[in-house]
Structure formats: C-alpha cells, structure tokens
Scaffold this active site. Structure first.
Site, PDB file in Angstrom:
ATOM      1  N   ASN A  72     -54.879 -15.302 -63.694  1.00  0.00           N
ATOM      2  CA  ASN A  72     -54.780 -14.936 -62.285  1.00  0.00           C
ATOM      3  C   ASN A  72     -56.163 -14.963 -61.642  1.00  0.00           C
ATOM      4  OD1 ASN A  72     -53.500 -13.561 -59.826  1.00  0.00           O
ATOM      5  ND2 ASN A  72     -55.123 -12.120 -60.374  1.00  0.00           N
ATOM      6  N   GLU A  73     -56.287 -15.765 -60.602  1.00  0.00           N
ATOM      7  CA  GLU A  73     -57.477 -15.844 -59.756  1.00  0.00           C
ATOM      8  C   GLU A  73     -58.786 -15.947 -60.550  1.00  0.00           C
ATOM      9  OE1 GLU A  73     -57.368 -12.653 -56.923  1.00  0.00           O
ATOM     10  OE2 GLU A  73     -55.782 -13.589 -55.740  1.00  0.00           O
ATOM     11  N   PRO A  74     -58.876 -16.921 -61.471  1.00  0.00           N
ATOM     12  CA  PRO A  74     -60.147 -17.127 -62.168  1.00  0.00           C
ATOM     13  C   PRO A  74     -61.133 -17.860 -61.258  1.00  0.00           C
ATOM     14  CG  PRO A  74     -58.605 -18.827 -62.792  1.00  0.00           C
ATOM     15  CD  PRO A  74     -57.849 -17.895 -61.874  1.00  0.00           C
TER      16      PRO A  74
END
Length: 505
Positions: A304-306
C-alpha cells in the site's frame, strides 16, 4: 504453560489442536473433524508490558522460566484483543515495545498420553514479532503480524515412554467448503467467470471500540449486514490480511476480496533492499498459503502506497510480484499506488492499476469543482501509459458525525457527501471503459495515533466507529444498489455454488 512476548499493537488468537497426522503444507484453518480436536485458548491471559530499558534480551532471561506473577504485577488481558484500549494507563495506550502474555493450559489426557496424537500450537496473529515458550522451552519465533504461525509441541506436552511403541498408519481428514470460479484480466476489464465485474465496495480496517483489532463475531456479522444494506460487492483488506473468519464469511456471502499483505510504509530507499525483498516474499508465501483456497479472494495486493517512484522500486516489485505469481498463477497481482503515473517504477509489473487519490482533501482544499477534471486526467494518463484496467482504490474525506455546514466545509457531513458526488460523476465517465472499480475510504472510522490532524482517529468512514451511518452512507447505498441493478450478476458472482443461498441473492 504457554508464554510469549510480542510488539504492540497486539492481537492474539491462540489455538491448540490435536490430530494424528498433519496435512502436508500445514497452516490451514484448523477445523474439527473425527480425526481432529481443537482447544481454543481465548479468554483471560496474564499480561505485562516491558517499560524498562532492558527490552528483549534482559526481559527474556529474567522471566520466561518462571510464572509471570512471581516477577511482578500483571494485568488480566482478554485474547483476542489489542491491549492498548483495555486498561486506564496512558503509557499502555501508546506503548510500542515488548509485552508478555502467559496462560496455563490443561490438555485432554489423550493428547498427552497417546503418542499417535500430534499436538500443534497455532497462533492466529501476534503483531509484529513474537517468541513463544512452552513449558520454559523456546518453541518458535515469527516476524510479521496478522498471519498465523504454528509449531508441533507434542514432545513438550506428551509423556514419553521408555518402552518401544509401535505406531501404525493413521488417517487425518477434514472438509473444506469449495467454490469454483475463474478470474481473468484484459486490457480494460476484470472478468469473473468470463463476465465483466465492477468492484463497488469499501476499504475496511479490523477495528472497534475497546477490542481494537481483536476478532469479534458479533461485530463481524454486523459489518456484513451493513455491507448488505450498502449494496457493496467487494472490499480490500486494507494494509494487512484480516482474520480467517472474515474470509470464510466472504465465501459464504459472495463478497469479492482484494487480499493485501502488511507492506505499509515502504517509503525510504533502504526499504527496497535485498533483505526487504526476502522478507516480503516470505510474507507473501504465508498469505497465499493461508488464503489460496478462498474463492472470494480474486486478487493479491503486495503493498500500500510505497515510494514506487524510486529507481530501486522497479526491481523490488518485479521480484515480489513475479514470486507471488509463481505461488499462485490463477490470480492477478497488484499493489496500491499514490505515485505519479509517469514515475511509477512498479506499475509495469501489476495486472491491475489500483490508485489512491484524495482530490479536494489533501490539496485544493474546498475546491470540489476540480475533482471531475483531476479524476478524468488521472484515469486517462494511467490508461494511456499502461493499458491496464484501473480501480479507484481509495478516495474520501474526514467527517465529524453531526457536524453540518452549508455551503459545505471540510469535516462536515455535507462536505463528505458533496466530495463523493463529484467523484462519482468522474467515475461514471470512465466506468464501462477501463475503470473497473471504486472502493471508498473508509467503511468505518478507526483509531490512530494522536496527531493534530486526527480527532480521536481517522474519520473518513461512512459509518462511525460504532457502526452508525453518516449522511454519505445513504448516498453510497443509493449508488451501489443502482450499479448492482444494472448488471445481471449483482453481489454473488464469486459465491460458491456448494454453499447455502446467500442473503445477497
């Protein structure tokens, strides 16, 4: 005696189970059968947090060989639960560090006397690093929260005879619900059983008052009744895998799941090292091994959202996604991004683009009139660059229930509703072309760390933390049922045919 320390936030679901022979691969949800017995260890455990500077090593050496109560005061701690909201100590509420859980267990006599019986200790979840002792013996360690781990403890609990014992072949069996369906992805569609599927659902967190992330059947059934009321057909296990009972309910009710591993916060260059790749792939092995038999799971999400715009992120996600596909070639793989379409180094390797955007919330405050233009540009850029189906995997606005303002202002119920309306207009322009889903952030308000940006947690839920609807819930309900009624297969496309009729039908 079973004992382990773990790091906050903690959710524990321990289970002892005895069987004659373990199935190859292990880690399946331990169902009872004529050859299997289960003993749940849910209930009150002795508990202590380590507020000292010794931390792990000194903590272990002092206490693990004698009862916890002999070395100082303890608290009663219910399992499963998150410890943070149980007591009145402000230190415990915000504590991150080593804690101890201890429980004395009496096993059935046959488990300890019959050498043909295999006794397994299975921990449903302990976040985020756990060490387990049984009768003073360091039995197993596990890094990473949310997923189960287990050990054969037969040698620690059974009476060993000096005489030679003959053990013949013993069968071990149990039944699993079975669901048959296919999943495929084209340039512009997500297909279930060969038919286009549109995700209209939510992001969720396992969170509620007092119990925190602790599993709770009444809460789970309430949430599924709310999903039914809402007309949702899907959700994403946002930021981490959920309890196995949640996925069993999804199979039963026909709710489609994007199953996400606990890879949040990959934002620095050192997070994309070889060490991280090795750990990440091990976590995906655990997740796929646990959840691969659930027909409701239609896609894996590896993060998630790297910081997927970093150069090193390209190789990193190529390795993790390739490994996940090798583990399970039958399902598409994605990660959830908030990077710029032109800079995202991981997007070439996913099957579906899942993008988070918070227009008119984290920027352009109050300018709701910009959302349709910004959203349309976002979708067009992603599709022209990668030619893959797109899911709006997060969008939303913080809302304080009961706060009203007209014209709409941020944090009011009117603003959340107006923001969603503008998003829906933008989504409808691309729905049916290459946008294949929308997942609101969030299903319900949830607790977070204190900060000036949070008023007793994240308030982007369309329901309160107590599961009461805000104005936006009624707007979303009208939309989701309208979308469901536009298709021949509302809600239950992934439902196992062997299960009883779903109330969603």
């Amino acid at each position: 005696m079973v004992r382990w320390p773990a790091v906050a936030w903690v959710t524990l679901g321990p289970l002892l189970w005895g069987c004659a022979l373990a199935l190859q691969g292990g880690m399946l949800y331990p169902r009872e059968s004529p050859s299997r017995e289960r003993k749940s260890l849910d209930g009150l455990w002795s508990f202590r947090a380590d507020f000292s500077d010794n931390r792990r090593r000194g903590f272990e050496e002092q206490w693990y060989r004698r009862p916890l109560r002999e070395s100082g005061p303890t608290l009663d701690m219910p399992v499963p639960s998150s410890f943070n909201d149980i007591g009145q100590d402000w230190q415990l509420r915000h504590f991150v560090g080593w804690v101890w859980y201890e429980r004395e267990v009496t096993l059935p006599e046959r488990w300890t006397q019959d050498l043909r019986t295999r006794v397994v200790l299975r921990i449903g979840s302990a976040h985020s690093y756990a060490i387990v002792w049984v009768n003073g013996v360091n039995t197993l360690e596990h890094e990473g929260g949310y997923l189960p781990f287990e050990a054969d403890i037969s040698s620690l609990v059974q009476v060993r005879l000096t005489a030679q014992t003959s053990v013949g072949p013993v069968s071990d069996f149990y039944t699993l619900p079975v669901g048959i369906r296919t999943v495929a992805v084209t340039e512009s569609q997500f297909l279930i059983n060969g038919k286009p599927f549109y995700f209209h659902g939510v992001n969720k967190h396992e969170d509620a008052d007092i119990r925190g992330k602790g599993f709770d059947w009444p809460l789970l059934v309430k949430d599924f009744n709310l999903l039914l009321w809402l007309g949702a057909n899907a959700f994403r296990t946002s930021h981490y895998p959920y309890a196995e009972e949640v996925l069993q309910m999804c199979d039963r009710y026909g709710i489609v799941v994007i199953d996400e591993c606990p890879a949040v916060g990959l934002v620095l260059p050192q997070h994309f090292s070889n060490t991280s790749v090795n750990h990440h792939t091990r976590v995906m092995e655990e997740l796929v091994r646990r959840d691969k038999n659930h027909p409701a799971v239609v896609m894996w999400s590896v993060a998630n959202e790297p910081a997927s715009y970093l150069e090193s992120a390209g190789y990193y996600f190529k390795m993790v996604i390739t490994h996940t596909k090798a583990l399970d070639p039958s399902r598409p793989v994605t990660f959830v991004t908030n990077s710029n379409y032109a800079a995202d180094k991981g997007a070439p390797y996913v099957d579906v683009i899942c993008v988070n955007s918070y227009y008119s919330w984290y920027h352009d405050y109050g300018h709701l009139e910009l959302i349709q233009l910004q959203l349309g540009t976002q979708f067009e850029n992603w599709f022209k660059t990668y030619h893959k189906p797109i899911i709006q995997s997060e969008y939303g606005a913080e809302t304080i229930v009961g706060l009203h303002q007209d014209p709409p202002l941020m944090f009011s119920e009117e603003y959340q509703k107006a923001l969603l309306e503008q998003y829906h207009l933008g989504l409808d322009q691309k729905r049916g072309k290459y946008v294949v889903g929308e997942l609101i952030w969030n299903f319900a308000d949830f607790m977070t760390n204190q900060s000036p940006q949070r008023v007793l947690g994240n308030k982007k839920g369309i329901f309160t933390r107590q599961r009461q609807p805000k104005a936006a819930a009624f707007l979303l309900r009208e939309r989701y049922w309208k979308i469901a009624n536009e298709t021949r297969y509302p809600h239950s496309v992934a439902k196992s045919q062997c299960l009883e009729n779903s109330p969603f039908t």
